[in-house]
Write an enzyme that holds these catalytic residues in place. Structure first.
Site, PDB file in Angstrom:
ATOM      1  N   GLY A   1       0.836  -1.179   0.109  1.00 31.04           N
ATOM      2  CA  GLY A   1      -0.007  -0.156  -0.025  1.00 31.04           C
ATOM      3  C   GLY A   1       0.841   1.315   0.165  1.00 31.04           C
ATOM      4  CG  ASN A   2      -0.384   4.400  -1.858  1.00 28.30           C
ATOM      5  OD1 ASN A   2      -1.079   5.302  -1.063  1.00 28.30           O
ATOM      6  ND2 ASN A   2      -0.703   3.780  -2.626  1.00 28.30           N
ATOM      7  CG  HIS A   3       2.733   6.860   3.645  1.00 32.48           C
ATOM      8  ND1 HIS A   3       2.560   5.997   4.860  1.00 32.48           N
ATOM      9  CD2 HIS A   3       3.948   6.686   3.518  1.00 32.48           C
ATOM     10  CE1 HIS A   3       3.559   5.386   5.208  1.00 32.48           C
ATOM     11  NE2 HIS A   3       4.509   5.687   4.523  1.00 32.48           N
ATOM     12  CB  SER A   4      -2.568   8.402  -0.997  1.00 34.72           C
ATOM     13  OG  SER A   4      -3.554   9.044  -1.354  1.00 34.72           O
TER      14      SER A   4
ATOM     15  CB  ALA B   1      -1.100   6.881  -4.347  1.00 33.53           C
TER      16      ALA B   1
END
Ligand code: CTP
Length: 401
Positions: free
Chosen positions: A207-210, A274
Site C-alpha cells: 500500500g501507500n500513505h495516500s 495513488a
C-alpha cells in the site's frame, strides 16, 4: 459568502401559493441543491407531504416531536448550507423576526447559522401592514434576504403587491445572494482518491500513505460547483461527502472495474489516487511465514489512467497527479510532462512529497503542468484551493471557462 455545500432546507409556509414551491424545488435541484422540505402544519392544507417526498426524494418531517432522540431541529440546522422559506406567510415572518420557535421549521431557523432567504407571498394589505413591514426591515437588518414579492393578480378578485415571485427571479436572487458558482452544472466529474492496497495474504498488503484528502477536496469542490460527482475511494478514512456518490474499492483491479463503468459518460476524470504499481503474482490464502516473504513474486498493475487515455473522447479532460520525492526542477518537470503525454492526460499536478510532506496534510504545493506547454506554480496552499484551480483548468480545457 460562498456556500461550502449544497444542502438546502426548503421551508413551506401555509399560503395558497405553496404549490408554486413544487416548481421552485425542482429548479433548486437543477442548480445542484440537495433539498429537504420542512412544511409547516398549516401548509399541509394546501400541499401534502407526499408531493414533497416524491419531488425531493427525501422523507418529510414537520413535527418537532418525531425522532426526538435525534434532536432533529439541531441536526437539520447544522447540516443546512442554505434555508429558503417559500411562501413565507405574514405569520412565519413575524415568528422568525421575533425569534419564536414553536414548530420544526421555526426551531431549525432559530438554530441555523447558514444564510436564510424568505420569499413572502400574501395579500397586499397584509404585505403592506405596518407590523409586517417592520418585521421585514428587522429581518433584512439581520442579513436575511427577503425577496420582494411580485405585483399582480391575487386569489379572488384582488390585485396588488404580494404575489409569489417568478421562480426564475427567486433562483437568480438566491444564486447571487449565496454566490453560487454553477459552472460544472450538467457535467459529470469522476475522481479517484486514496491509495490502493494489493493483498499479499490475509493480513498483509502492498500500500501507500495516500490519505485521500486531495481527491476528497476535489470531489467537494466539484459538487459545490454543481457537478454530478462520482468518487472512487480506495482505503480512505475520510467521511463520505454529502451529495457525492462514493464507490469504495480496495485494490487497483477493483478501481479499474469501477472506472470502466463510470468513465464513458464523464466529462472530467481526476486521477488523484495513488495506485500501487505492483501486486503479488498470487494471493496466498494462508499467512505467509516470514522466512518465505523474500520469495513473494510481484507483477505490475495495469496503468489505469493510460488505459483510459487510450480510449478517451475529445470532449473529456483527464487530470493526473505525480508525486515525486526528488525536489522539483527542470528534470522533474520534464519527466512529469512526459508522464502526462504518455498517459494521454491533459493536465498533471506535480507534487513534491519529499520528507513526508503533503501526505495526510491539509496543504499542498507543486506545479500544475498543461499539455500545451503552460505551467502554474502553486505555493503551499489548501488542498481545497488547489481543487478549484484544477477544476478551473479542466473547464478551460473543455472550452467552457
Ligand atoms: N496511475 C494509474 N495507474 C497506475 C499508476 C498510476 O492510473 N498503475 C495514475 C495515478 O493515479 C496518477 C498518475 O497515474 O494520476 C501518475 O502516477 P505515478 O505513480 O506518478 O505514475 P507511474 O506511471 O506509476 O510512474 P512512476 O514510474 O514514476 O511511478
Amino acid at each position: 459568502m460562498t456556500l461550502l455545500g449544497r444542502e438546502l432546507i426548503l421551508g413551506v409556509g401555509g399560503g395558497i401559493s405553496a404549490y408554486k414551491s413544487a416548481d421552485l424545488l425542482r429548479r433548486l435541484q437543477d442548480v445542484g441543491f440537495a433539498v429537504t422540505v420542512i412544511p409547516t402544519r398549516a401548509s399541509l392544507n394546501f400541499v401534502g407531504p407526499a408531493t414533497w417526498e416524491a419531488l425531493s426524494g427525501r422523507p418529510v418531517n414537520q413535527n418537532l416531536w418525531e425522532n426526538v432522540h435525534e434532536v432533529p431541529h439541531i441536526k437539520s440546522a447544522r447540516q443546512a448550507n442554505l434555508i429558503v422559506i417559500a411562501p413565507a406567510t405574514a405569520d412565519l415572518i413575524a415568528k422568525i423576526s421575533g425569534g419564536i420557535a414553536d414548530d420544526l421549521l421555526t426551531n431549525v431557523v432559530s438554530a441555523a447559522s447558514c444564510p436564510i432567504v424568505l420569499v413572502p407571498a400574501m395579500h397586499p394589505e397584509m404585505w403592506l401592514s405596518a407590523a409586517n413591514q417592520e418585521n421585514i426591515a428587522k429581518l433584512r437588518s439581520r442579513g436575511i434576504l427577503v425577496i420582494e414579492p411580485d405585483e399582480g393578480r391575487m386569489t379572488g378578485d384582488d390585485f396588488g403587491v404580494g404575489r409569489y415571485p417568478e421562480v426564475s427571479r427567486i433562483i437568480s436572487e438566491v444564486s447571487s445572494f449565496a454566490e453560487i458558482k454553477s459552472d460544472l452544472l450538467g457535467k459529470k466529474v469522476l475522481i479517484t482518491a486514496g491509495g490502493t492496497r494489493e493483498a499479499i495474504d490475509p493480513v498483509r498488503f502492498i500500500g501507500n500513505h495516500s490519505s485521500g484528502k486531495q481527491g476528497y477536496a476535489i470531489a467537494i469542490a466539484a459538487r459545490n460547483r454543481g457537478a454530478q460527482v462520482v468518487l472512487i475511494s480506495a482505503n480512505s478514512s475520510l467521511q463520505d461527502p454529502p451529495g457525492v456518490e462514493v464507490i469504495k474499492v480496495s485494490s487497483a483491479s477493483q478501481m479499474q472495474e469501477s472506472l470502466a463503468k463510470e468513465f464513458t459518460d464523464s466529462q472530467i476524470l481526476v486521477m488523484a489516487a495513488a495506485v500501487a504499481d505492483a501486486r503479488p503474482l498470487s494471493l496466498s490464502q494462508e499467512k505467509i511465514k516470514k522466512g518465505n516473504l523474500e520469495n513473494i513474486e510481484l507483477q505490475l498493475n495495469p496503468d489505469l489512467l493510460k488505459e483510459l487515455g487510450a480510449i478517451r473522447g475529445k470532449n473529456q479532460v483527464l487530470v493526473a497527479f505525480a508525486a515525486e520525492t526528488e525536489s522539483i526542477g527542470d528534470a522533474t518537470i520534464q519527466a512529469a510532462r512526459t508522464k502526462m503525454l504518455n498517459k494521454g492526460a491533459d493536465l498533471i499536478f506535480l507534487n513534491d512529497v519529499s520528507n513526508g510532506a503533503i501526505f495526510g496534510e491539509d496543504k499542498t504545493s507543486g506545479i500544475l503542468i498543461d499539455n500545451n506547454g503552460k505551467s502554474i506554480e502553486c505555493k503551499l496552499q489548501g488542498k481545497d484551493t488547489l481543487a478549484d484551480l484544477l477544476l478551473d483548468s479542466a473547464l478551460d480545457k473543455l472550452g467552457i471557462s
